[in-house]
Design a protein around this motif. Sequence first.
Motif, PDB file in Angstrom:
ATOM      1  N   CYS A 107      -0.655  -2.674  -7.937  1.00 48.54           N
ATOM      2  CA  CYS A 107       0.444  -3.497  -8.036  1.00 48.54           C
ATOM      3  C   CYS A 107       1.141  -3.642  -9.395  1.00 48.54           C
ATOM      4  N   SER A 108       0.559  -3.284 -10.425  1.00 44.37           N
ATOM      5  CA  SER A 108       1.198  -3.284 -11.766  1.00 44.37           C
ATOM      6  C   SER A 108       2.351  -1.980 -11.838  1.00 44.37           C
ATOM      7  N   SER A 111       5.288  -3.036  -9.698  1.00 42.16           N
ATOM      8  CA  SER A 111       6.082  -4.035 -10.153  1.00 42.16           C
ATOM      9  C   SER A 111       6.782  -3.434 -11.095  1.00 42.16           C
ATOM     10  N   LYS A 118       5.985  -3.787  -3.268  1.00 40.58           N
ATOM     11  CA  LYS A 118       5.141  -4.575  -4.460  1.00 40.58           C
ATOM     12  C   LYS A 118       4.652  -5.748  -3.736  1.00 40.58           C
ATOM     13  N   GLU A 119       5.617  -6.524  -2.814  1.00 35.12           N
ATOM     14  CA  GLU A 119       5.002  -7.719  -2.201  1.00 35.12           C
ATOM     15  C   GLU A 119       3.964  -7.392  -1.132  1.00 35.12           C
ATOM     16  N   ASN A 122       0.839  -7.014  -3.226  1.00 37.41           N
ATOM     17  CA  ASN A 122       0.364  -8.111  -3.689  1.00 37.41           C
ATOM     18  C   ASN A 122      -0.543  -9.011  -2.759  1.00 37.41           C
ATOM     19  N   GLU A 123      -0.311  -8.560  -1.469  1.00 34.11           N
ATOM     20  CA  GLU A 123      -1.138  -9.032  -0.340  1.00 34.11           C
ATOM     21  C   GLU A 123      -2.725  -8.856  -0.466  1.00 34.11           C
ATOM     22  N   PHE A 125      -4.204  -9.178  -3.450  1.00 30.78           N
ATOM     23  CA  PHE A 125      -4.742  -9.979  -4.514  1.00 30.78           C
ATOM     24  C   PHE A 125      -4.819 -11.354  -3.564  1.00 30.78           C
ATOM     25  N   THR A 126      -3.712 -11.854  -2.536  1.00 37.19           N
ATOM     26  CA  THR A 126      -3.797 -12.816  -1.935  1.00 37.19           C
ATOM     27  C   THR A 126      -5.068 -12.993  -0.907  1.00 37.19           C
ATOM     28  N   ARG A 129      -7.905 -13.948  -3.562  1.00 38.78           N
ATOM     29  CA  ARG A 129      -7.450 -15.421  -3.936  1.00 38.78           C
ATOM     30  C   ARG A 129      -7.828 -16.320  -2.703  1.00 38.78           C
ATOM     31  N   GLN A 157      -9.918  -8.570 -13.600  1.00 36.38           N
ATOM     32  CA  GLN A 157      -8.827  -7.886 -13.758  1.00 36.38           C
ATOM     33  C   GLN A 157      -8.877  -7.426 -15.329  1.00 36.38           C
TER      34      GLN A 157
END
Length: 197
Positions: A107-108, A111, A118-119, A122-123, A125-126, A129, A157
């Motif tokens: 992700c880093s 980005s 990148k989106e 990010n899923e 992490f979602t 979460r 992280q």
Amino acid sequence: MANKLTRDRIVDKADQLFYEQGFEHTSFAQIAEALGISRGNFYYHFKTKDEILDEVIGHRLVRTNSMLESWALEGETPMDRIRSFINILVMNRAKIKRYGCPVGTLCSELSKLAHPEKEHANELFTLFRTWLRRQFEQLGHSDEADELAMHLLALSQGIATLSSAFQDEKFIYSEVNRLNEWLASLTVATNTQSEVH
């Protein structure tokens, strides 16, 4: 069947190399060479590295979902299930020490590159979460469940990043112990509140 097998092998190897070397520093040639397949065979399955990246992220999402489902089935209580998330740092300590967290590093990097995937990345992490939020809700912390989920994600992280930066496996163990103590204190707080009401 052979085509699907080759495609799956390419995705698996790309996943590994993207983690170990980074997406930007991994070439088609390196993936093909690591698998012992010809460039022509490689290009038959994937025309661009971005196509492979999309498949790798999809593969990771499926694998992560499966892992979260197994934790949900195996853990009798929300606390047990959250502990599974915390303890993955210890289970994967050798790789984390060497390469960092596979989700965080990807992700880093994407980005920084302002990469269109990148989106999608990010899923991952979602997923964590949302799953953690559900566990904290079931633990009796509905009002702050998302905040606690993000806090735990941030701590995990940080642990992965610092253990990799300092090449320190003992740090992972000590921080995981602290996280488990923190989790236990949340359960005590919930039980105390229940007794008061």
